[in-house]
Design a protein around this motif. Structure first.
Motif, PDB file in Angstrom:
ATOM      1  N   VAL A  37       0.836  -1.200   0.000  1.00  0.00           N
ATOM      2  CA  VAL A  37       0.000   0.000   0.000  1.00  0.00           C
ATOM      3  C   VAL A  37       0.871   1.250   0.000  1.00  0.00           C
ATOM      4  O   VAL A  37       0.633   2.199  -0.750  1.00  0.00           O
ATOM      5  N   ALA A  38       1.897   1.267   0.851  1.00  0.00           N
ATOM      6  CA  ALA A  38       2.789   2.423   0.924  1.00  0.00           C
ATOM      7  C   ALA A  38       3.482   2.660  -0.412  1.00  0.00           C
ATOM      8  O   ALA A  38       3.683   3.802  -0.828  1.00  0.00           O
ATOM      9  N   ALA A  39       3.829   1.583  -1.099  1.00  0.00           N
ATOM     10  CA  ALA A  39       4.509   1.705  -2.387  1.00  0.00           C
ATOM     11  C   ALA A  39       3.551   2.028  -3.521  1.00  0.00           C
ATOM     12  O   ALA A  39       3.981   2.500  -4.581  1.00  0.00           O
ATOM     13  N   THR A  61       5.409  -6.426  -4.713  1.00  0.00           N
ATOM     14  CA  THR A  61       6.106  -6.182  -3.450  1.00  0.00           C
ATOM     15  C   THR A  61       6.763  -7.451  -2.932  1.00  0.00           C
ATOM     16  O   THR A  61       7.876  -7.412  -2.387  1.00  0.00           O
ATOM     17  N   GLN A  62       6.083  -8.593  -3.107  1.00  0.00           N
ATOM     18  CA  GLN A  62       6.679  -9.873  -2.720  1.00  0.00           C
ATOM     19  C   GLN A  62       7.915 -10.158  -3.570  1.00  0.00           C
ATOM     20  O   GLN A  62       8.930 -10.668  -3.068  1.00  0.00           O
ATOM     21  N   PHE A  63       7.843  -9.825  -4.871  1.00  0.00           N
ATOM     22  CA  PHE A  63       8.989  -9.989  -5.757  1.00  0.00           C
ATOM     23  C   PHE A  63      10.176  -9.164  -5.258  1.00  0.00           C
ATOM     24  O   PHE A  63      11.322  -9.631  -5.255  1.00  0.00           O
ATOM     25  N   VAL A  95      11.722   2.579   2.408  1.00  0.00           N
ATOM     26  CA  VAL A  95      12.199   2.062   1.132  1.00  0.00           C
ATOM     27  C   VAL A  95      11.038   1.711   0.216  1.00  0.00           C
ATOM     28  O   VAL A  95      11.056   2.025  -0.979  1.00  0.00           O
ATOM     29  N   ALA A  96      10.011   1.072   0.754  1.00  0.00           N
ATOM     30  CA  ALA A  96       8.859   0.694  -0.059  1.00  0.00           C
ATOM     31  C   ALA A  96       8.210   1.919  -0.693  1.00  0.00           C
ATOM     32  O   ALA A  96       7.892   1.923  -1.893  1.00  0.00           O
ATOM     33  N   LEU A 154       9.062  13.407  -1.167  1.00  0.00           N
ATOM     34  CA  LEU A 154       7.615  13.463  -1.389  1.00  0.00           C
ATOM     35  C   LEU A 154       7.065  12.056  -1.600  1.00  0.00           C
ATOM     36  O   LEU A 154       5.966  11.743  -1.124  1.00  0.00           O
ATOM     37  N   ALA A 155       7.804  11.202  -2.302  1.00  0.00           N
ATOM     38  CA  ALA A 155       7.362   9.820  -2.509  1.00  0.00           C
ATOM     39  C   ALA A 155       7.181   9.113  -1.168  1.00  0.00           C
ATOM     40  O   ALA A 155       6.206   8.374  -0.971  1.00  0.00           O
ATOM     41  N   VAL A 156       8.106   9.349  -0.237  1.00  0.00           N
ATOM     42  CA  VAL A 156       7.999   8.729   1.089  1.00  0.00           C
ATOM     43  C   VAL A 156       6.789   9.270   1.828  1.00  0.00           C
ATOM     44  O   VAL A 156       6.007   8.507   2.416  1.00  0.00           O
ATOM     45  N   ARG A 157       6.590  10.582   1.795  1.00  0.00           N
ATOM     46  CA  ARG A 157       5.427  11.155   2.489  1.00  0.00           C
ATOM     47  C   ARG A 157       4.121  10.635   1.892  1.00  0.00           C
ATOM     48  O   ARG A 157       3.174  10.313   2.620  1.00  0.00           O
TER      49      ARG A 157
END
Length: 250
Positions: free
Chosen positions: A24-26, A33-35, A53-54, A230-233
Motif C-alpha cells: 500500500v505504501a509503495a 512487493t513480494q517480488f 524504502v517501499a 515526497l514519494a515517502v510522504r
C-alpha cells in the motif's frame, strides 16, 4: 490514480508492517512487493526503514522505471548519498510546527507516530505537496544520475546550472532484454585515494569529472526529476488512509 484494493485492518498495529502495508505504501501490488522482498529489498532493515524504502521505490516506479531497478537505485542512494539509513521524509522538520502539547510527545518518536499527529493537523501538513529541501534524484538522458536537495521552484524552472545537484552515477543496461543496474561513481573512483587526508579536499580529477557531468545535465535532451522525500510522504499518507480510511491518496 492507482487503486489498491486490500482488506483494511480492524486495529492499528503500529510499526509492525505487513507485506500488505508495504504494498500500500509503495502503491504497488502485493505480488510485485513480494517480488521485491524475494530480491532482498527489505533485508536487514528495521520496520521503519522497510516502510521508507517501499514508499520510495513506489515513487520511482511511478515514473515508469522497473521496480527492481528502482529498488537498486534507492538502496544505493540511501547507502552512499544520505546521512541516515533512509530517504529523508521531512516529517520531523514539519513536526516542529505542531502545537506544544503534541511536540512533547515527539521526543524519540518514530516517524510513523509523528505522521499520525500531522494527519490530525491539516493546517500544518498538506498532503501531496513538495517542500523546499526535499531529497531529489534526477536522471539525465536516461543514463546519468544526479542527487541533491533542491528548492522545488528552481526545479520547475529547469535551473540546470544549480550546483546543489551533484553527479552520483550511471544507469546501465536499460535496453530491452537486459537487466538494468545503477552504478555509483564510488564504484568507478576510489574516493579515499582521491581525498587529501590533511585538507579534506578531493583531487582535481573529480572536480573536472563533475564539471563534465554538469555540462551534460545543462544540455540534456531529457531530464526526469524524482522527489523521493515526497514519494515517502505520499507512501505514509497511503498507509494512513488504508489503516484508518480517512483520505483517498492518489
Amino acid at each position: 490514480m492507482r487503486l489498491i484494493l486490500m482488506a483494511r485492518r480492524k486495529a492499528d498495529p503500529g510499526i509492525d508492517f505487513s507485506l500488505n502495508d508495504l504494498a500500500v505504501a509503495a502503491g504497488l501490488s502485493k505480488r510485485v512487493t513480494q517480488f521485491l522482498a524475494d530480491n532482498a529489498a527489505f533485508e536487514g532493515l528495521t520496520q521503519m526503514q522497510k516502510l521508507n524504502v517501499a514508499a520510495a521505490v513506489g515513487g520511482v516506479s511511478a515514473a515508469n522505471i522497473s521496480p527492481l531497478l528502482a529498488m537498486k537505485l534507492i538502496k544505493i542512494v540511501i547507502r552512499l548519498e544520505t546521512n541516515a539509513n533512509e530517504i529523508p521524509s521531512g516529517f520531523k522538520f514539519i513536526g516542529r510546527n505542531l502545537p506544544q502539547d503534541k511536540i512533547k510527545t515527539l521526543i524519540d518518536a518514530d516517524e510513523y507516530y509523528i505522521h499520525r499527529l500531522l494527519m490530525e493537523c491539516p493546517e500544518i501538513y498538506t498532503q501531496g505537496v513538495g517542500r523546499r529541501g526535499d531529497f531529489v534524484v534526477e536522471i539525465v538522458n536516461g543514463e546519468l544520475v544526479f542527487t541533491g536537495s533542491k528548492d522545488l521552484t528552481s526545479i520547475s524552472n529547469f535551473d540546470c546550472q544549480s550546483r546543489e545537484m551533484h553527479f552520483s552515477g550511471w544507469i546501465t543496461n536499460i535496453e530491452r532484454g537486459s537487466e538494468p543496474d545503477f552504478i555509483h561513481m564510488a564504484n568507478k573512483f576510489n574516493l579515499n585515494d582521491l581525498c587529501d587526508d590533511e585538507t579534506g579536499k578531493f583531487d582535481p580529477i573529480l572536480a573536472e569529472h563533475e564539471q563534465s557531468m554538469q555540462l551534460c545535465r545543462a544540455n540534456a535532451v531529457s531530464r526526469l526529476t524524482l522527489n523521493l522525500s515526497l514519494a515517502v510522504r505520499n507512501g505514509f499518507d497511503r498507509l494512513h488512509a488504508f489503516r484508518f480510511g480517512e483520505r483517498d491518496i492518489a
